[in-house]
Design a protein around this motif. Structure first.
Motif, PDB file in Angstrom:
ATOM      1  N   LEU A 164       3.927   1.432   8.777  1.00 15.30           N
ATOM      2  CA  LEU A 164       4.113   0.325   9.723  1.00 15.30           C
ATOM      3  C   LEU A 164       2.915  -0.614   9.711  1.00 15.30           C
ATOM      4  CD1 LEU A 164       5.794   2.086  12.789  1.00 15.30           C
ATOM      5  CD2 LEU A 164       6.773   0.247  11.403  1.00 15.30           C
ATOM      6  N   LEU A 165       1.725  -0.036   9.619  1.00 11.40           N
ATOM      7  CA  LEU A 165       0.512  -0.860   9.552  1.00 11.40           C
ATOM      8  C   LEU A 165       0.544  -1.750   8.319  1.00 11.40           C
ATOM      9  CD1 LEU A 165      -2.306  -1.553  10.673  1.00 11.40           C
ATOM     10  CD2 LEU A 165      -3.212   0.327   9.295  1.00 11.40           C
ATOM     11  N   VAL A 166       0.985  -1.196   7.200  1.00 14.08           N
ATOM     12  CA  VAL A 166       1.069  -1.979   5.959  1.00 14.08           C
ATOM     13  C   VAL A 166       2.142  -3.054   6.085  1.00 14.08           C
ATOM     14  CG1 VAL A 166       1.670  -1.873   3.509  1.00 14.08           C
ATOM     15  CG2 VAL A 166       0.210  -0.100   4.513  1.00 14.08           C
ATOM     16  N   TYR A 167       3.310  -2.695   6.613  1.00  9.87           N
ATOM     17  CA  TYR A 167       4.401  -3.663   6.746  1.00  9.87           C
ATOM     18  C   TYR A 167       4.005  -4.838   7.641  1.00  9.87           C
ATOM     19  CZ  TYR A 167       7.543  -0.033   4.892  1.00  9.87           C
ATOM     20  OH  TYR A 167       8.158   0.915   4.127  1.00  9.87           O
ATOM     21  N   LEU A 168       3.313  -4.541   8.730  1.00  9.72           N
ATOM     22  CA  LEU A 168       3.013  -5.581   9.725  1.00  9.72           C
ATOM     23  C   LEU A 168       1.759  -6.388   9.398  1.00  9.72           C
ATOM     24  CD1 LEU A 168       3.805  -3.656  13.046  1.00  9.72           C
ATOM     25  CD2 LEU A 168       5.308  -5.099  11.665  1.00  9.72           C
ATOM     26  N   GLY A 169       0.876  -5.823   8.581  1.00  2.00           N
ATOM     27  CA  GLY A 169      -0.373  -6.526   8.324  1.00  2.00           C
ATOM     28  C   GLY A 169      -0.684  -6.812   6.873  1.00  2.00           C
ATOM     29  N   TYR A 170      -0.032  -6.099   5.967  1.00  2.00           N
ATOM     30  CA  TYR A 170      -0.370  -6.248   4.552  1.00  2.00           C
ATOM     31  C   TYR A 170       0.876  -6.440   3.687  1.00  2.00           C
ATOM     32  CZ  TYR A 170      -4.936  -4.461   6.002  1.00  2.00           C
ATOM     33  OH  TYR A 170      -6.151  -4.294   6.621  1.00  2.00           O
ATOM     34  N   MET A 171       1.916  -7.016   4.249  1.00  2.00           N
ATOM     35  CA  MET A 171       3.149  -7.197   3.494  1.00  2.00           C
ATOM     36  C   MET A 171       2.925  -8.052   2.257  1.00  2.00           C
ATOM     37  SD  MET A 171       6.252  -6.431   3.023  1.00  2.00           S
ATOM     38  CE  MET A 171       6.843  -5.653   4.531  1.00  2.00           C
ATOM     39  N   HIS A 172       2.003  -9.014   2.327  1.00  2.00           N
ATOM     40  CA  HIS A 172       1.726  -9.874   1.185  1.00  2.00           C
ATOM     41  C   HIS A 172       1.106  -9.076   0.028  1.00  2.00           C
ATOM     42  CE1 HIS A 172      -1.855  -9.645   3.703  1.00  2.00           C
ATOM     43  NE2 HIS A 172      -2.598 -10.002   2.659  1.00  2.00           N
ATOM     44  N   MET A 173       0.395  -7.993   0.340  1.00  2.00           N
ATOM     45  CA  MET A 173      -0.160  -7.118  -0.681  1.00  2.00           C
ATOM     46  C   MET A 173       0.832  -6.017  -1.057  1.00  2.00           C
ATOM     47  SD  MET A 173      -4.013  -6.749   0.910  1.00  2.00           S
ATOM     48  CE  MET A 173      -4.510  -5.576  -0.351  1.00  2.00           C
ATOM     49  N   TYR A 174       1.634  -5.589  -0.102  1.00  2.00           N
ATOM     50  CA  TYR A 174       2.618  -4.519  -0.321  1.00  2.00           C
ATOM     51  C   TYR A 174       3.612  -4.889  -1.409  1.00  2.00           C
ATOM     52  CZ  TYR A 174       6.806  -1.682   0.655  1.00  2.00           C
ATOM     53  OH  TYR A 174       7.922  -0.880   0.546  1.00  2.00           O
ATOM     54  N   LYS A 175       4.066  -6.133  -1.415  1.00  2.00           N
ATOM     55  CA  LYS A 175       5.085  -6.557  -2.379  1.00  2.00           C
ATOM     56  C   LYS A 175       4.599  -6.489  -3.826  1.00  2.00           C
ATOM     57  CE  LYS A 175       7.784  -9.539   0.699  1.00  2.00           C
ATOM     58  NZ  LYS A 175       9.008  -8.725   0.565  1.00  2.00           N
ATOM     59  N   ASP A 176       3.285  -6.469  -4.007  1.00  2.00           N
ATOM     60  CA  ASP A 176       2.742  -6.428  -5.360  1.00  2.00           C
ATOM     61  C   ASP A 176       2.741  -5.023  -5.955  1.00  2.00           C
ATOM     62  OD1 ASP A 176       2.309  -9.157  -5.298  1.00  2.00           O
ATOM     63  OD2 ASP A 176       0.283  -8.959  -4.477  1.00  2.00           O
ATOM     64  N   PHE A 177       2.411  -4.007  -5.132  1.00  2.00           N
ATOM     65  CA  PHE A 177       2.262  -2.662  -5.696  1.00  2.00           C
ATOM     66  C   PHE A 177       2.885  -1.561  -4.837  1.00  2.00           C
ATOM     67  CE2 PHE A 177      -1.324  -3.408  -2.885  1.00  2.00           C
ATOM     68  CZ  PHE A 177      -1.416  -2.234  -2.167  1.00  2.00           C
ATOM     69  N   GLY A 178       3.305  -1.903  -3.634  1.00  2.00           N
ATOM     70  CA  GLY A 178       3.736  -0.875  -2.699  1.00  2.00           C
ATOM     71  C   GLY A 178       5.147  -0.326  -2.840  1.00  2.00           C
ATOM     72  N   PRO A 179       6.155  -1.144  -3.135  1.00  2.00           N
ATOM     73  CA  PRO A 179       7.542  -0.657  -3.094  1.00  2.00           C
ATOM     74  C   PRO A 179       7.824   0.546  -3.981  1.00  2.00           C
ATOM     75  CG  PRO A 179       7.508  -3.050  -3.143  1.00  2.00           C
ATOM     76  CD  PRO A 179       6.107  -2.605  -3.353  1.00  2.00           C
ATOM     77  N   MET A 180       7.281   0.582  -5.198  1.00  2.00           N
ATOM     78  CA  MET A 180       7.549   1.700  -6.099  1.00  2.00           C
ATOM     79  C   MET A 180       7.008   3.012  -5.525  1.00  2.00           C
ATOM     80  SD  MET A 180       9.129   0.170  -8.585  1.00  2.00           S
ATOM     81  CE  MET A 180       9.046   1.211 -10.023  1.00  2.00           C
ATOM     82  N   PHE A 181       5.772   2.960  -5.040  1.00  2.00           N
ATOM     83  CA  PHE A 181       5.164   4.146  -4.428  1.00  2.00           C
ATOM     84  C   PHE A 181       5.917   4.541  -3.164  1.00  2.00           C
ATOM     85  CE2 PHE A 181       2.257   5.774  -1.177  1.00  2.00           C
ATOM     86  CZ  PHE A 181       1.778   6.914  -1.800  1.00  2.00           C
ATOM     87  N   ASP A 182       6.255   3.557  -2.345  1.00  2.00           N
ATOM     88  CA  ASP A 182       6.959   3.797  -1.091  1.00  2.00           C
ATOM     89  C   ASP A 182       8.330   4.424  -1.344  1.00  2.00           C
ATOM     90  OD1 ASP A 182       7.433   3.833   1.595  1.00  2.00           O
ATOM     91  OD2 ASP A 182       7.729   1.677   1.826  1.00  2.00           O
ATOM     92  N   PHE A 183       9.032   3.917  -2.343  1.00  2.00           N
ATOM     93  CA  PHE A 183      10.358   4.452  -2.659  1.00  2.00           C
ATOM     94  C   PHE A 183      10.282   5.906  -3.127  1.00  2.00           C
ATOM     95  CE2 PHE A 183      13.536   5.283  -6.012  1.00  2.00           C
ATOM     96  CZ  PHE A 183      14.673   5.312  -5.215  1.00  2.00           C
ATOM     97  N   GLY A 184       9.353   6.181  -4.030  1.00  2.00           N
ATOM     98  CA  GLY A 184       9.214   7.544  -4.539  1.00  2.00           C
ATOM     99  C   GLY A 184       8.882   8.534  -3.440  1.00  2.00           C
TER     100      GLY A 184
END
Length: 240
Positions: A113-133
């Motif tokens: 939630l902290l990442v979604y609300l504050g770092y979404m601009h960075m999350y879209k670069d590297f986060g979804p693959m890790f988050d999905f797994g």
């Protein structure tokens, strides 16, 4: 202090963020309804001479029943000498696995939630693959730990019920003595914990789909489908 932090509450209005909030709540209910449990059964011994005896059996999380004493010292009941006796069974591994899983999900939901609300601009670069797994793995682990805890809970009920006490306490096998659990501990919260375990499975499995839609796999598939559709829509000019 937090470099790159940009507060944006918009993800909470979308399935990706809203479901993560639901996961945080269901994790709290899962470990809260199991982790702090303590209950007591009252066992009545009906002796042949009309005199009754009573035993108190207190047990709780993590349900190491083999350490719970029916009789803490050698004593005489219904004119029979009875040795120290413990309950049979140990559901600690399944109970602790379940509670540990819920605590991990509670902490991960906060971080996500902290990442979604504050770092979404960075999350879209590297986060979804890790988050999905990780989300898919957690959904599978909820299936495993909920099933294990459901079986462990049934073992607890069997061991502390009339049949379990009768088979454990040698005195109850005497023809002149009848044993019966006359007052049962309220296990409603433990039943609820199993329900929340499977609810967590459903929520995390559903969340895996929405996280998958954020990955490059989904975007590439969508782009390919769009390109194929555009190609079919073009008409090849015919020669005159």
């Amino acid at each position: 202090m937090m470099t790159g932090f940009r507060l944006n509450l918009a993800p909470l209005k979308e399935p990706l963020g809203f479901i993560k909030l639901v996961e945080w709540l269901t994790a709290i209910f899962a470990f809260g309804s199991c982790g702090g449990y303590s209950g007591r059964n009252i066992v009545s011994l009906f002796c042949s001479e009309g005199r009754n005896e009573t035993l108190n059996v207190t047990f709780g999380y993590p349900f190491r029943l083999n350490l719970v004493a029916l009789l803490e010292a050698n004593t005489t009941l219904c004119n029979h000498s009875v040795p120290v006796t413990h309950l049979v069974g140990d559901s600690a591994s399944s109970a602790q696995f379940f509670v540990g899983m819920a605590i991990i999900c509670f902490l991960y939901s906060i971080v996500a939630l902290l990442v979604y609300l504050g770092y979404m601009h960075m999350y879209k670069d590297f986060g979804p693959m890790f988050d999905f797994g990780l989300t898919a793995a957690i959904a599978f682990l909820w299936l495993v730990c909920s099933s294990a805890w459901a079986k462990g809970l049934q073992n607890v009920k069997d061991a502390t019920g009339t049949a379990g006490i009768t088979s454990t306490l040698a005195l109850c096998k005497e023809s002149s003595v009848e044993c019966e659990v006359t007052e049962f501990a309220n296990m409603r919260t433990l039943n609820v914990s199993v329900v929340f375990g499977y609810l967590n499975l459903i929520v995390w499995a559903g969340n895996a789909w929405f996280v998958y839609k954020e990955t490059h796999w989904h975007s590439q598939k969508y782009t390919a489908q769009q390109g194929a559709g555009a190609g079919r829509g073009q008409q090849v000019p015919t020669a005159i």
